[in-house]
Motif scaffolding. Structure first.
Motif, mmCIF file in Angstrom:
data_model
loop_
_atom_site.group_PDB
_atom_site.id
_atom_site.type_symbol
_atom_site.label_atom_id
_atom_site.label_comp_id
_atom_site.label_asym_id
_atom_site.label_seq_id
_atom_site.Cartn_x
_atom_site.Cartn_y
_atom_site.Cartn_z
ATOM 1 N N ALA A 197 6.860 13.256 -5.808
ATOM 2 C CA ALA A 197 6.569 15.272 -5.142
ATOM 3 C C ALA A 197 6.693 15.718 -5.354
ATOM 4 O O ALA A 197 7.475 16.376 -3.735
ATOM 5 C CB ALA A 197 5.733 14.719 -4.064
ATOM 6 N N ASN A 198 7.667 16.635 -6.307
ATOM 7 C CA ASN A 198 8.913 17.932 -6.287
ATOM 8 C C ASN A 198 9.973 17.114 -5.858
ATOM 9 O O ASN A 198 10.857 17.955 -5.299
ATOM 10 C CB ASN A 198 8.217 18.635 -5.897
ATOM 11 N N ARG A 199 10.659 16.468 -5.292
ATOM 12 C CA ARG A 199 11.328 15.585 -4.663
ATOM 13 C C ARG A 199 12.360 15.103 -5.176
ATOM 14 O O ARG A 199 12.608 15.140 -6.733
ATOM 15 C CB ARG A 199 11.201 14.381 -3.503
ATOM 16 N N TYR A 254 12.996 7.682 -5.290
ATOM 17 C CA TYR A 254 13.755 6.077 -5.389
ATOM 18 C C TYR A 254 14.548 5.271 -4.972
ATOM 19 O O TYR A 254 14.037 4.342 -4.263
ATOM 20 C CB TYR A 254 15.205 6.288 -7.148
ATOM 21 N N ASN A 255 14.834 6.272 -3.663
ATOM 22 C CA ASN A 255 15.925 5.036 -2.473
ATOM 23 C C ASN A 255 14.414 4.876 -1.372
ATOM 24 O O ASN A 255 14.527 3.623 -0.573
ATOM 25 C CB ASN A 255 16.801 6.619 -1.474
ATOM 26 N N GLU A 256 13.671 5.375 -1.549
ATOM 27 C CA GLU A 256 12.197 5.396 -0.563
ATOM 28 C C GLU A 256 11.359 4.543 -0.774
ATOM 29 O O GLU A 256 11.237 3.106 -0.396
ATOM 30 C CB GLU A 256 11.068 6.511 -0.292
ATOM 31 N N LEU A 257 11.495 4.360 -2.761
ATOM 32 C CA LEU A 257 10.683 2.880 -2.895
ATOM 33 C C LEU A 257 11.543 1.429 -2.557
ATOM 34 O O LEU A 257 11.009 0.554 -2.716
ATOM 35 C CB LEU A 257 10.790 3.274 -4.664
ATOM 36 N N PHE A 315 7.933 2.698 -10.141
ATOM 37 C CA PHE A 315 8.517 3.858 -10.775
ATOM 38 C C PHE A 315 8.368 4.989 -11.473
ATOM 39 O O PHE A 315 8.431 5.949 -11.330
ATOM 40 C CB PHE A 315 10.264 3.110 -10.594
ATOM 41 N N LEU A 316 7.833 4.826 -12.381
ATOM 42 C CA LEU A 316 8.325 5.198 -13.764
ATOM 43 C C LEU A 316 6.484 5.831 -13.200
ATOM 44 O O LEU A 316 5.876 7.307 -13.216
ATOM 45 C CB LEU A 316 7.278 4.961 -14.796
ATOM 46 N N LYS A 374 1.319 -0.715 0.325
ATOM 47 C CA LYS A 374 -0.516 0.211 0.128
ATOM 48 C C LYS A 374 1.087 1.209 -0.237
ATOM 49 O O LYS A 374 0.243 2.657 -0.961
ATOM 50 C CB LYS A 374 -1.092 -0.109 0.883
ATOM 51 N N LYS A 375 1.533 1.157 0.978
ATOM 52 C CA LYS A 375 3.216 2.662 0.788
ATOM 53 C C LYS A 375 3.393 2.057 -0.591
ATOM 54 O O LYS A 375 4.007 3.798 -0.539
ATOM 55 C CB LYS A 375 3.667 2.146 2.050
ATOM 56 N N VAL A 376 4.149 1.470 -1.597
ATOM 57 C CA VAL A 376 4.493 1.844 -2.731
ATOM 58 C C VAL A 376 3.361 2.050 -3.327
ATOM 59 O O VAL A 376 3.897 3.034 -4.255
ATOM 60 C CB VAL A 376 5.122 0.277 -3.229
ATOM 61 N N ASN A 377 2.604 1.651 -3.600
ATOM 62 C CA ASN A 377 1.402 2.372 -4.347
ATOM 63 C C ASN A 377 1.357 3.862 -4.199
ATOM 64 O O ASN A 377 1.260 4.543 -4.923
ATOM 65 C CB ASN A 377 -0.025 1.346 -4.488
ATOM 66 N N LYS A 378 1.509 3.894 -3.332
ATOM 67 C CA LYS A 378 1.001 5.806 -2.397
ATOM 68 C C LYS A 378 2.225 6.504 -2.879
ATOM 69 O O LYS A 378 2.710 7.990 -2.548
ATOM 70 C CB LYS A 378 0.520 5.897 -1.251
ATOM 71 N N THR A 379 3.388 5.633 -2.860
ATOM 72 C CA THR A 379 5.034 6.733 -2.855
ATOM 73 C C THR A 379 4.817 7.665 -4.588
ATOM 74 O O THR A 379 4.968 6.654 -5.222
ATOM 75 C CB THR A 379 5.681 5.771 -2.645
#
Length: 370
Positions: free
Chosen positions: A155-157, A163-166, A202-203, A147-152
């Motif tokens: 957002a201007n970062r 990429y590291n968060e994913l 990712f894309l 769920k967190k992956v789908n919401k990540t």
């Protein structure tokens, strides 16, 4: 007589030399002394890894401990049963097991140290820690990670931060749900499928400014790995940073240049996902990036908007037209009206059809009705 004595003396020296050589050959060869090799075997109080288990980082901690034990050929102490106490191998095993137990306990947070120290063997310490902190069998944890992956989103970062968060989330998922395949070919197919799925994720989370690069990655043949896709997008992010002033995009400048420099382009196919208007995308939306200076100056000169009816539509669309359109002039029906001092009697504003006439019913930067 003297010559005879000299000859005898030389023969004596020759015989002595030969005897010394024979004695040297008969004696055993003694190699020169060597400098002893000093090895630094970890002690009982050695910290094998730079992190400590705090109850929240068990996956990373456990992988690090296993790696260190395997490198020292001590992994058997957390996997296998100990030898019998009457076995000749038990004494040596007991010494090594105490060492491994000390390594594991020294990698625990001070609040956890006393809770696991009382277990007699390293294997029992390891299993107690796993029972306490490993919840990989809980499907709810895996669900929450996906769920967190789908919401990540980016957002201007920076691309790297996104990429590291994913990657952190995916590593956690992989630890809790390892590859179930056993055949080598099946393992390779599963990993390839997983990589492709993660490239899509990712894309999908990238900002709109990477739309073109997103399309380029999807058209690559063969289909790229996650690392290759990240490298392509990161390269594009670097290029965009270099092209902008100071290496960083300035929203107001970029939006104004987009309006002025692309007025001849067909933008009818574009649609903003933020405001819902057409002819621009989210990263050029003035409501997000700010209104350009030329637009603010014109509004300041002519006061607040006061039109009614269709004037509201004109105001909404004005946020996405160029300066040339804003200052455009034309002729139409009606009486007199004035927009920024550049529109004559009965003018049509830019590409918005409408007539300005004399009358009290509305006012659009001057007298007249739409």
């Amino acid at each position: 007589m003297a010559e005879t004595n000299t000859l005898i003396e030389k023969l004596t020296q020759l015989i002595t030399l030969q005897q010394n050589q024979l004695l040297a050959m008969q004696q055993p060869h003694t190699p020169p002394p060597q400098t002893p090799v000093v090895t630094h075997e970890p002690t009982l109080h050695t910290n094998l890894i730079p992190i400590k288990l705090d109850g929240k980082n068990y996956p990373l901690w456990s992988q690090s401990i296993r790696m260190c034990l395997k490198a020292r050929e001590k992994l058997k102490h957390i996997k296998d049963l100990p030898p019998a106490e009457d076995s000749p191998l038990f004494t040596r095993w007991d010494i090594e097991d105490t060492m491994v137990k000390g390594w594991i306990c020294n990698s625990l947070d001070k609040n956890l140290y006393g809770k696991f120290l009382r277990y007699p063997t390293a294997k029992e310490v390891w299993e107690a820690i796993a029972t306490t902190f490993y919840d990989g069998s809980d499907a709810a944890q895996v669900y929450d990670l996906n769920k967190k992956v789908n919401k990540t989103k980016q957002a201007n970062r920076s691309v790297e931060e996104y990429y590291n968060e994913l990657q952190d989330l995916w590593l956690e998922i992989d630890f809790r749900r390892p590859n179930p395949m056993e055949c080598t070919a099946d393992i390779e197919k599963f990993n390839k499928f997983l990589q492709e799925s993660r490239v899509y994720s990712f894309l999908d989370g990238l900002d709109d400014k990477f739309d073109n690069e997103r399309a380029n990655v999807l058209q690559m043949t063969p289909f790229p790995t996650l690392e290759q896709a990240f490298a392509r997008v990161r390269k594009e992010a670097t290029r965009q940073g270099v092209m902008n002033t100071g290496g960083e995009a300035e929203p107001q400048f970029s939006a104004a240049m987009y309006s002025k420099g692309n007025k001849g382009m067909d933008k009818s196919h574009l649609k903003c996902t933020h405001c819902g208007m057409t002819k621009h995308t989210k990263d050029q939306c003035f409501k997000l990036v700010g209104y350009p200076d030329w637009f603010k100056d014109r509004r300041k000169e002519k006061g607040n908007w006061s039109g009614k009816g269709h004037a509201a539509v004109a105001r909404a669309d004005l946020a996405h037209v160029s300066e040339t359109q804003y200052l455009g002039t034309g002729t139409g029906h009606g009486g007199t009206g004035n927009i920024s001092g550049h529109v004559g009697a009965g003018s049509t504003f830019g590409n918005l059809p409408g007539n300005i006439g004399a009358g009290p019913s509305a006012n659009f930067l001057g007298a007249g009705t739409w």
